[in-house]
Design an enzyme around this catalytic site. Sequence first.
Site, mmCIF file in Angstrom:
data_model
loop_
_atom_site.group_PDB
_atom_site.id
_atom_site.type_symbol
_atom_site.label_atom_id
_atom_site.label_comp_id
_atom_site.label_asym_id
_atom_site.label_seq_id
_atom_site.Cartn_x
_atom_site.Cartn_y
_atom_site.Cartn_z
ATOM 1 N N TYR A 179 28.236 43.981 38.289
ATOM 2 C CA TYR A 179 29.546 43.426 37.885
ATOM 3 C C TYR A 179 29.536 41.916 38.077
ATOM 4 O O TYR A 179 29.979 41.163 37.200
ATOM 5 C CB TYR A 179 30.636 44.084 38.723
ATOM 6 C CG TYR A 179 32.050 43.614 38.451
ATOM 7 C CD1 TYR A 179 32.708 43.941 37.269
ATOM 8 C CD2 TYR A 179 32.744 42.860 39.407
ATOM 9 C CE1 TYR A 179 34.023 43.533 37.042
ATOM 10 C CE2 TYR A 179 34.052 42.457 39.189
ATOM 11 C CZ TYR A 179 34.693 42.800 38.004
ATOM 12 O OH TYR A 179 35.993 42.389 37.779
ATOM 13 N N ASN A 218 40.766 38.885 28.737
ATOM 14 C CA ASN A 218 41.058 39.626 29.968
ATOM 15 C C ASN A 218 40.417 41.009 30.026
ATOM 16 O O ASN A 218 40.138 41.516 31.118
ATOM 17 C CB ASN A 218 42.588 39.749 30.096
ATOM 18 C CG ASN A 218 42.994 40.769 31.126
ATOM 19 O OD1 ASN A 218 42.917 40.515 32.334
ATOM 20 N ND2 ASN A 218 43.409 41.956 30.676
ATOM 21 N N ILE A 247 46.494 43.354 34.720
ATOM 22 C CA ILE A 247 46.662 41.898 34.608
ATOM 23 C C ILE A 247 47.043 41.504 33.173
ATOM 24 O O ILE A 247 47.882 40.620 32.965
ATOM 25 C CB ILE A 247 45.358 41.189 35.050
ATOM 26 C CG1 ILE A 247 45.143 41.399 36.558
ATOM 27 C CG2 ILE A 247 45.399 39.700 34.711
ATOM 28 C CD1 ILE A 247 43.754 40.988 37.063
ATOM 29 N N TYR A 273 40.960 39.461 53.810
ATOM 30 C CA TYR A 273 41.774 38.465 53.100
ATOM 31 C C TYR A 273 42.616 37.665 54.091
ATOM 32 O O TYR A 273 43.425 38.254 54.814
ATOM 33 C CB TYR A 273 42.706 39.159 52.082
ATOM 34 C CG TYR A 273 41.960 39.639 50.856
ATOM 35 C CD1 TYR A 273 41.128 40.758 50.910
ATOM 36 C CD2 TYR A 273 42.052 38.958 49.654
ATOM 37 C CE1 TYR A 273 40.420 41.182 49.805
ATOM 38 C CE2 TYR A 273 41.348 39.376 48.539
ATOM 39 C CZ TYR A 273 40.533 40.481 48.629
ATOM 40 O OH TYR A 273 39.830 40.885 47.525
ATOM 41 N N ASP A 300 38.811 46.575 19.913
ATOM 42 C CA ASP A 300 37.650 46.707 20.805
ATOM 43 C C ASP A 300 36.972 45.344 20.868
ATOM 44 O O ASP A 300 36.394 44.882 19.880
ATOM 45 C CB ASP A 300 36.702 47.771 20.238
ATOM 46 C CG ASP A 300 35.426 47.920 21.065
ATOM 47 O OD1 ASP A 300 35.230 47.147 22.030
ATOM 48 O OD2 ASP A 300 34.613 48.811 20.741
HETATM 49 P P1 NAD Z 1 42.709 47.511 34.003
HETATM 50 O O1 NAD Z 1 41.653 48.548 34.003
HETATM 51 O O2 NAD Z 1 44.052 47.801 34.552
HETATM 52 O O3 NAD Z 1 42.886 46.933 32.527
HETATM 53 C C1 NAD Z 1 41.782 46.616 31.724
HETATM 54 C C2 NAD Z 1 42.162 46.880 30.278
HETATM 55 O O4 NAD Z 1 41.028 46.550 29.464
HETATM 56 C C3 NAD Z 1 42.494 48.350 29.990
HETATM 57 O O5 NAD Z 1 43.777 48.443 29.384
HETATM 58 C C4 NAD Z 1 41.393 48.809 29.068
HETATM 59 O O6 NAD Z 1 41.809 49.762 28.095
HETATM 60 C C5 NAD Z 1 40.969 47.485 28.421
HETATM 61 N N1 NAD Z 1 39.625 47.559 27.848
HETATM 62 C C6 NAD Z 1 38.517 48.149 28.370
HETATM 63 N N2 NAD Z 1 37.492 48.058 27.498
HETATM 64 C C7 NAD Z 1 37.964 47.389 26.419
HETATM 65 C C8 NAD Z 1 37.398 46.991 25.180
HETATM 66 N N3 NAD Z 1 36.114 47.290 24.859
HETATM 67 N N4 NAD Z 1 38.162 46.306 24.292
HETATM 68 C C9 NAD Z 1 39.449 46.037 24.585
HETATM 69 N N5 NAD Z 1 40.054 46.403 25.725
HETATM 70 C C10 NAD Z 1 39.312 47.076 26.624
HETATM 71 O O7 NAD Z 1 42.048 46.274 34.772
HETATM 72 P P2 NAD Z 1 42.653 44.924 35.405
HETATM 73 O O8 NAD Z 1 42.475 45.034 36.857
HETATM 74 O O9 NAD Z 1 43.952 44.562 34.808
HETATM 75 O O10 NAD Z 1 41.505 43.918 34.899
HETATM 76 C C11 NAD Z 1 41.712 42.887 33.955
HETATM 77 C C12 NAD Z 1 40.609 41.866 34.123
HETATM 78 O O11 NAD Z 1 40.663 41.319 35.439
HETATM 79 C C13 NAD Z 1 39.195 42.430 33.967
HETATM 80 O O12 NAD Z 1 38.384 41.517 33.255
HETATM 81 C C14 NAD Z 1 38.711 42.563 35.390
HETATM 82 O O13 NAD Z 1 37.305 42.534 35.482
HETATM 83 C C15 NAD Z 1 39.373 41.370 36.029
HETATM 84 N N6 NAD Z 1 39.525 41.454 37.479
HETATM 85 C C16 NAD Z 1 40.290 42.430 38.046
HETATM 86 C C17 NAD Z 1 40.424 42.468 39.421
HETATM 87 C C18 NAD Z 1 41.234 43.522 40.127
HETATM 88 O O14 NAD Z 1 41.113 43.670 41.349
HETATM 89 N N7 NAD Z 1 42.078 44.256 39.439
HETATM 90 C C19 NAD Z 1 39.760 41.518 40.221
HETATM 91 C C20 NAD Z 1 38.995 40.535 39.609
HETATM 92 C C21 NAD Z 1 38.902 40.510 38.231
#
Ligand code: NAD
Length: 248
Positions: A152, A89, A19, A208, A62
């Site tokens: 979570y 994010n 995202i 869904y 971080d």
């Molecule tokens: P993803 O795992 O593809 O990307 C997450 C990114 O966060 C990674 O690039 C990772 O390196 C980075 N990250 C992790 N720890 C970190 C830190 N300490 N500091 C900086 N960066 C860090 O995940 P995504 O699905 O793109 O998720 C993005 C956001 O969306 C998250 O907050 C997740 O909880 C939320 N989300 C995702 C979904 C889904 O289904 N994918 C659904 C609801 C919410």
Amino acid sequence: MSGRMAERVVMVTGAGSGIGAAASLRLAEEGATVIATDIDGASAERTAAGLPGEGHLGLSHDVTSDEAWAAVFRAARAAGLKVDGLVNNAGLLSLHPIHALDIDGLQAMLQVNVVGVALGQKHAAHAMTDGGAIVNVSSVAGLVGAPMYNSYGATKGAVRAMTKGAASELGGQGIRVNSIHPGVIETPMAESGVEQLKIDPARLKRFYPLGRFGTPREVANVILFLLSDEAAFVTGAEVTVDGGLTAQ
Ligand code: NAD
């Protein structure tokens, strides 16, 4: 490029994947200068290098470290960039049943999903002296419960609550703060989630109303709207991007 974000500078955390990478691209397509950050600095640099337009930054960051936040805002200022948008994010996902609480997983999520967002809000509040907008990425798990999602969901419920608190507190400074609540979105995190749940994705999709998972770009479009002037009177809102999952 239609310029809905022209002259704007937006920092996106966790921008190396999923995202965050999609939001960086969508914002840059609309004219924003993007500061893409990630704990995996190389992935943030890759995202920044792939964006249309000039002047984007890709930084190692971080989100759990106060000093690291100070450093990325310093780097932005050194590049002549005044941040007026932030997408909190970056996130972690650890799914486990209550009977087998994974305390390390919960602690790690509290650090990234909660402390990371709190620090982002803090540094944005200092930097956005002429106003701005923050989007906090929560989840449907911050709105409703589901088996395995207790820990979570606690972290994402905190993001929802912090968003409303920040909207109340920072509105007078011209800063809007909203949360988004995605359902399953096709990213590496979602793949890991499906694996942890040991569930057939086809079965999950049947929950869904739209019959499918979302794409990162569909979430990015909502982030773009909330950061843009089109959402000028929207703050403290919780916006679901979940194909109707929580409408039922
Ligand atoms: P993803 O795992 O593809 O990307 C997450 C990114 O966060 C990674 O690039 C990772 O390196 C980075 N990250 C992790 N720890 C970190 C830190 N300490 N500091 C900086 N960066 C860090 O995940 P995504 O699905 O793109 O998720 C993005 C956001 O969306 C998250 O907050 C997740 O909880 C939320 N989300 C995702 C979904 C889904 O289904 N994918 C659904 C609801 C919410």
